[in-house]
Motif scaffolding. Structure first.
Motif, PDB file in Angstrom:
ATOM      1  N   LYS A 173       1.227  -1.163  -0.116  1.00  0.00           N
ATOM      2  CA  LYS A 173      -0.491   0.489   0.463  1.00  0.00           C
ATOM      3  C   LYS A 173       1.550   1.319  -0.043  1.00  0.00           C
ATOM      4  O   LYS A 173       1.285   2.410   0.666  1.00  0.00           O
ATOM      5  CB  LYS A 173      -1.035   0.070   1.384  1.00  0.00           C
ATOM      6  CG  LYS A 173      -1.823  -1.218   1.463  1.00  0.00           C
ATOM      7  CD  LYS A 173      -2.995  -0.983   0.981  1.00  0.00           C
ATOM      8  CE  LYS A 173      -4.202  -1.849   0.952  1.00  0.00           C
ATOM      9  NZ  LYS A 173      -3.551  -3.384   0.144  1.00  0.00           N
ATOM     10  N   PRO A 174       1.924   1.313  -0.626  1.00  0.00           N
ATOM     11  CA  PRO A 174       2.293   2.423  -1.040  1.00  0.00           C
ATOM     12  C   PRO A 174       1.617   4.012  -1.473  1.00  0.00           C
ATOM     13  O   PRO A 174       1.062   3.612  -2.276  1.00  0.00           O
ATOM     14  CB  PRO A 174       3.604   2.237  -1.949  1.00  0.00           C
ATOM     15  CG  PRO A 174       2.754   1.281  -2.723  1.00  0.00           C
ATOM     16  CD  PRO A 174       1.705   0.609  -1.789  1.00  0.00           C
ATOM     17  N   THR A 175       1.801   4.877  -1.440  1.00  0.00           N
ATOM     18  CA  THR A 175       1.428   6.266  -1.474  1.00  0.00           C
ATOM     19  C   THR A 175       1.944   6.853  -2.744  1.00  0.00           C
ATOM     20  O   THR A 175       1.432   7.911  -3.492  1.00  0.00           O
ATOM     21  CB  THR A 175       1.537   7.196  -0.546  1.00  0.00           C
ATOM     22  OG1 THR A 175       2.563   6.944   0.406  1.00  0.00           O
ATOM     23  CG2 THR A 175       0.235   6.490   1.012  1.00  0.00           C
ATOM     24  N   ILE A 176       3.727   6.647  -2.420  1.00  0.00           N
ATOM     25  CA  ILE A 176       3.878   7.170  -3.702  1.00  0.00           C
ATOM     26  C   ILE A 176       4.992   6.750  -4.683  1.00  0.00           C
ATOM     27  O   ILE A 176       5.524   5.430  -3.693  1.00  0.00           O
ATOM     28  CB  ILE A 176       4.993   7.871  -2.783  1.00  0.00           C
ATOM     29  CG1 ILE A 176       5.062   9.425  -2.485  1.00  0.00           C
ATOM     30  CG2 ILE A 176       5.989   9.308  -4.172  1.00  0.00           C
ATOM     31  CD1 ILE A 176       5.799   9.999  -1.027  1.00  0.00           C
ATOM     32  N   LEU A 177       4.985   6.132  -6.122  1.00  0.00           N
ATOM     33  CA  LEU A 177       5.561   5.862  -6.484  1.00  0.00           C
ATOM     34  C   LEU A 177       6.506   6.702  -7.508  1.00  0.00           C
ATOM     35  O   LEU A 177       6.151   7.583  -7.982  1.00  0.00           O
ATOM     36  CB  LEU A 177       4.189   5.206  -7.750  1.00  0.00           C
ATOM     37  CG  LEU A 177       5.175   4.300  -9.411  1.00  0.00           C
ATOM     38  CD1 LEU A 177       5.665   3.330  -8.667  1.00  0.00           C
ATOM     39  CD2 LEU A 177       4.434   4.328 -10.132  1.00  0.00           C
ATOM     40  N   CYS A 178       7.590   6.559  -7.658  1.00  0.00           N
ATOM     41  CA  CYS A 178       8.897   7.059  -8.248  1.00  0.00           C
ATOM     42  C   CYS A 178       9.405   5.774  -9.059  1.00  0.00           C
ATOM     43  O   CYS A 178      10.367   4.686  -8.591  1.00  0.00           O
ATOM     44  CB  CYS A 178      10.901   7.754  -7.379  1.00  0.00           C
ATOM     45  SG  CYS A 178       9.649   8.164  -5.768  1.00  0.00           S
ATOM     46  N   SER A 179       9.590   6.051 -10.694  1.00  0.00           N
ATOM     47  CA  SER A 179       9.647   5.948 -11.373  1.00  0.00           C
ATOM     48  C   SER A 179      10.017   7.242 -12.875  1.00  0.00           C
ATOM     49  O   SER A 179       9.685   8.030 -13.015  1.00  0.00           O
ATOM     50  CB  SER A 179       9.286   4.298 -11.625  1.00  0.00           C
ATOM     51  OG  SER A 179       7.905   5.395 -12.336  1.00  0.00           O
ATOM     52  N   THR A 180      10.064   6.159 -14.286  1.00  0.00           N
ATOM     53  CA  THR A 180      10.389   7.123 -14.735  1.00  0.00           C
ATOM     54  C   THR A 180       8.933   7.008 -15.684  1.00  0.00           C
ATOM     55  O   THR A 180       8.188   5.750 -15.393  1.00  0.00           O
ATOM     56  CB  THR A 180      11.577   6.495 -16.692  1.00  0.00           C
ATOM     57  OG1 THR A 180      10.629   4.986 -17.058  1.00  0.00           O
ATOM     58  CG2 THR A 180      12.099   6.523 -15.961  1.00  0.00           C
ATOM     59  N   PRO A 181       8.525   8.099 -16.190  1.00  0.00           N
ATOM     60  CA  PRO A 181       7.379   8.019 -16.484  1.00  0.00           C
ATOM     61  C   PRO A 181       7.081   6.801 -17.879  1.00  0.00           C
ATOM     62  O   PRO A 181       5.583   6.340 -17.897  1.00  0.00           O
ATOM     63  CB  PRO A 181       6.705   9.617 -17.339  1.00  0.00           C
ATOM     64  CG  PRO A 181       8.475  10.014 -17.427  1.00  0.00           C
ATOM     65  CD  PRO A 181       9.033   9.585 -16.512  1.00  0.00           C
ATOM     66  N   SER A 182       7.681   6.361 -19.120  1.00  0.00           N
ATOM     67  CA  SER A 182       7.370   4.834 -19.168  1.00  0.00           C
ATOM     68  C   SER A 182       7.640   4.370 -18.865  1.00  0.00           C
ATOM     69  O   SER A 182       6.075   3.137 -19.051  1.00  0.00           O
ATOM     70  CB  SER A 182       8.247   5.380 -20.523  1.00  0.00           C
ATOM     71  OG  SER A 182       9.348   5.573 -20.279  1.00  0.00           O
ATOM     72  N   TYR A 183       8.024   4.033 -18.499  1.00  0.00           N
ATOM     73  CA  TYR A 183       7.710   2.846 -16.918  1.00  0.00           C
ATOM     74  C   TYR A 183       6.769   2.979 -16.289  1.00  0.00           C
ATOM     75  O   TYR A 183       6.287   1.647 -15.736  1.00  0.00           O
ATOM     76  CB  TYR A 183       8.823   1.876 -16.234  1.00  0.00           C
ATOM     77  CG  TYR A 183       9.056   1.236 -15.840  1.00  0.00           C
ATOM     78  CD1 TYR A 183       8.561   0.178 -16.306  1.00  0.00           C
ATOM     79  CD2 TYR A 183       8.791   0.731 -13.827  1.00  0.00           C
ATOM     80  CE1 TYR A 183       8.271  -1.196 -16.031  1.00  0.00           C
ATOM     81  CE2 TYR A 183       9.105  -0.114 -13.711  1.00  0.00           C
ATOM     82  CZ  TYR A 183       8.637  -1.542 -14.366  1.00  0.00           C
ATOM     83  OH  TYR A 183       8.118  -3.185 -13.790  1.00  0.00           O
ATOM     84  N   ALA A 184       6.663   3.675 -15.295  1.00  0.00           N
ATOM     85  CA  ALA A 184       4.415   3.892 -14.272  1.00  0.00           C
ATOM     86  C   ALA A 184       3.386   3.410 -15.323  1.00  0.00           C
ATOM     87  O   ALA A 184       2.661   3.303 -15.492  1.00  0.00           O
ATOM     88  CB  ALA A 184       4.785   5.153 -14.218  1.00  0.00           C
ATOM     89  N   LEU A 185       3.589   3.856 -17.085  1.00  0.00           N
ATOM     90  CA  LEU A 185       2.969   4.224 -18.059  1.00  0.00           C
ATOM     91  C   LEU A 185       2.480   2.394 -18.200  1.00  0.00           C
ATOM     92  O   LEU A 185       1.653   1.778 -18.258  1.00  0.00           O
ATOM     93  CB  LEU A 185       2.726   4.788 -19.278  1.00  0.00           C
ATOM     94  CG  LEU A 185       2.197   4.194 -20.634  1.00  0.00           C
ATOM     95  CD1 LEU A 185       0.654   5.309 -20.278  1.00  0.00           C
ATOM     96  CD2 LEU A 185       2.238   5.240 -21.599  1.00  0.00           C
ATOM     97  N   ASN A 186       3.558   1.316 -17.697  1.00  0.00           N
ATOM     98  CA  ASN A 186       3.765   0.395 -18.045  1.00  0.00           C
ATOM     99  C   ASN A 186       3.182  -0.431 -17.084  1.00  0.00           C
ATOM    100  O   ASN A 186       2.521  -1.812 -17.461  1.00  0.00           O
ATOM    101  CB  ASN A 186       5.520  -0.334 -18.261  1.00  0.00           C
ATOM    102  CG  ASN A 186       5.800  -1.197 -18.872  1.00  0.00           C
ATOM    103  OD1 ASN A 186       4.549  -2.169 -18.959  1.00  0.00           O
ATOM    104  ND2 ASN A 186       7.015  -1.967 -18.861  1.00  0.00           N
TER     105      ASN A 186
END
Length: 441
Positions: A173-186
């Protein structure tokens, strides 16, 4: 949440501190780095010559090629016995650029990133899923130590293993996701494929960076996950992630950590400073780094600056979102275009998925651009999986006209079935240049 008084300080206070730290930095590189001492002497500059911030323009520029030419430690201003960590670029186009950190540098970096997380809306009560890569790349460890400094619980999952990322989102249950935008889309698309709804999770904020991305991509990610998506900026040569970040309140430019960095925007051809609000090349001077201070480092990133107060109350200089990189700019028959400009228009076409690549070819003596882009699942099935159907051909003509009208480049458009373009687990590959191979044939 305001973590440091510099965030809301008067301009005169900020600049007074910057001048003091700039003078200390110039003293340090003059004494400890032969490369900078020689450069300054060539310009007849002594550290005592730096009396105002306007004197910054007298100083020489530093480029990535300078770091490579002095590989690995030639630009360091600290002995290796005082270095506690090294990072480096991939070195895919030659020798990598190597950066080092003293114990104080690491502490300062963590403080900068902690501040960045709060600007984006996070706090000590949050759980941060860190899907940036760990290792020589600065992204993963930069966000990791910044999160811990803030008191945020960090999940160091790194990039890749997408289904495990999804399991962690569901279980931890994380509240923040950190990544490249393209990987978040993935990640979001994979959730949909698995029959899961990305909008129904614990996530509240996304801190995305390491590649240029458009406002349209932001809207796509915010709608996909039902989050606030903020752009974070940094580069290893300057420190790593955390140099600047958008606030979740305004999402209108990235707040620069001005107590650690002096920023300029120059014309990349004349190398002269441009007026506030004018787009040009970002140039950074570090103010507190011990191991690897950089003087007027030319980033190659294209953006603009504003000093107007943000609606969040912060007074630090804001940079616009990066429009692109000078070396990513495509020049076709005299027309300059950045991938992010193409993305801006593609995402507005509802029949297309937000995945594309630009293939550059050389035909005779002319450069040609081939735009590969995916159609969405529903359209693919509506046309009986026929990418040559009249509906698809009409869509192709629409895209070609849009590219010609708004980006001023005539492109061959190749419409592909869903999931034809390889998904990214880090930085998306937007440009594939075939020209060298074609010339050598």
């Amino acid at each position: 949440m305001i973590l440091h008084g510099i965030e809301t300080a008067e301009r005169s206070t900020i600049e007074e501190q910057q001048l003091h730290d700039l003078q200390k930095t110039i003293d340090r590189v003059y004494e400890r780095v032969p490369f900078y001492r020689n450069k300054l002497q060539e310009k007849n500059i002594h550290p005592s010559s730096i009396k105002t911030l306007d004197d910054l323009e007298k100083l020489p520029f530093t480029t990535k090629s300078d770091l490579r030419a002095n590989y690995p430690f030639g630009l360091f201003a600290a002995d290796t016995k005082d270095i506690v960590r090294f990072h480096a670029s991939s070195g895919t186009s030659g020798k990598p650029t190597v950066v080092g950190y003293t114990k104080q540098d690491i502490k300062d970096w963590a403080t900068i990133v902690a501040r960045a997380i709060t600007i984006a809306g996070g706090g000590p009560e949050d759980i941060l899923q860190n899907a940036y890569g760990y290792g020589l790349f600065t992204g993963g460890l930069g966000l990791h130590f910044g999160g811990e400094e803030l008191g945020t619980a960090v999940i160091p999952i790194s990039g890749g293993n997408t289904e495990r990322q999804i399991s962690i989102i569901e279980d931890f249950k994380p509240t923040i996701l950190c990544s490249t935008p393209s990987y978040a889309l993935n990640i979001g698309e994979r959730m949909l494929e698995m029959g899961k709804n990305p909008r129904i999770t614990s996530l509240k904020y996304g801190i995305f960076g390491a590649e240029p991305w458009s406002d349209e991509m932001r809207h796509t990610l915010e709608d996909l996950f039902d989050i606030k998506a903020c752009d974070i900026y940094g580069l290893s040569e300057v420190v790593g992630p955390g140099v600047a970040i958008e606030c979740s309140h305004g999402q209108d430019g990235l707040h620069i950590a001005e107590d650690h960095f002096l920023v300029e925007v120059i014309d990349p051809v004349s190398l002269e400073p441009v007026p506030e609000g004018t787009v040009g090349e970002l140039v950074f001077t570090s103010l507190k780094k011990e191991a690897l201070p950089v003087i007027r480092y030319r980033t190659g990133d294209i953006a603009s600056l504003t000093k107007t107060k943000c609606i969040c109350g912060r007074t630090t200089v804001r940079m616009s979102r990066v429009k692109g990189r000078i070396d990513d700019m495509i020049i076709v028959r005299g027309v300059n275009v950045f991938p992010s400009e193409i993305e801006h228009h593609l995402i507005q076409i509802k029949e297309l998925a937000p995945h594309y690549q630009l293939h550059l070819h050389r035909t005779s003596s002319l450069d040609e651009v081939e735009l590969h882009v995916e159609i969405k699942e529903d359209l693919y099935h509506t046309t009986s999986q026929n990418v040559n159907s009249p509906i698809i051909q009409t869509l192709k003509a629409e895209i070609q006209e849009k590219m010609k009208s708004y980006c001023y480049v005539t492109m061959k458009v190749v419409l592909l079935p869903p999931k034809s373009i390889q998904r990214s687990e880090g930085k998306a590959v937007r440009i594939i240049d075939h020209r060298k191979q074609e010339v050598n044939k």
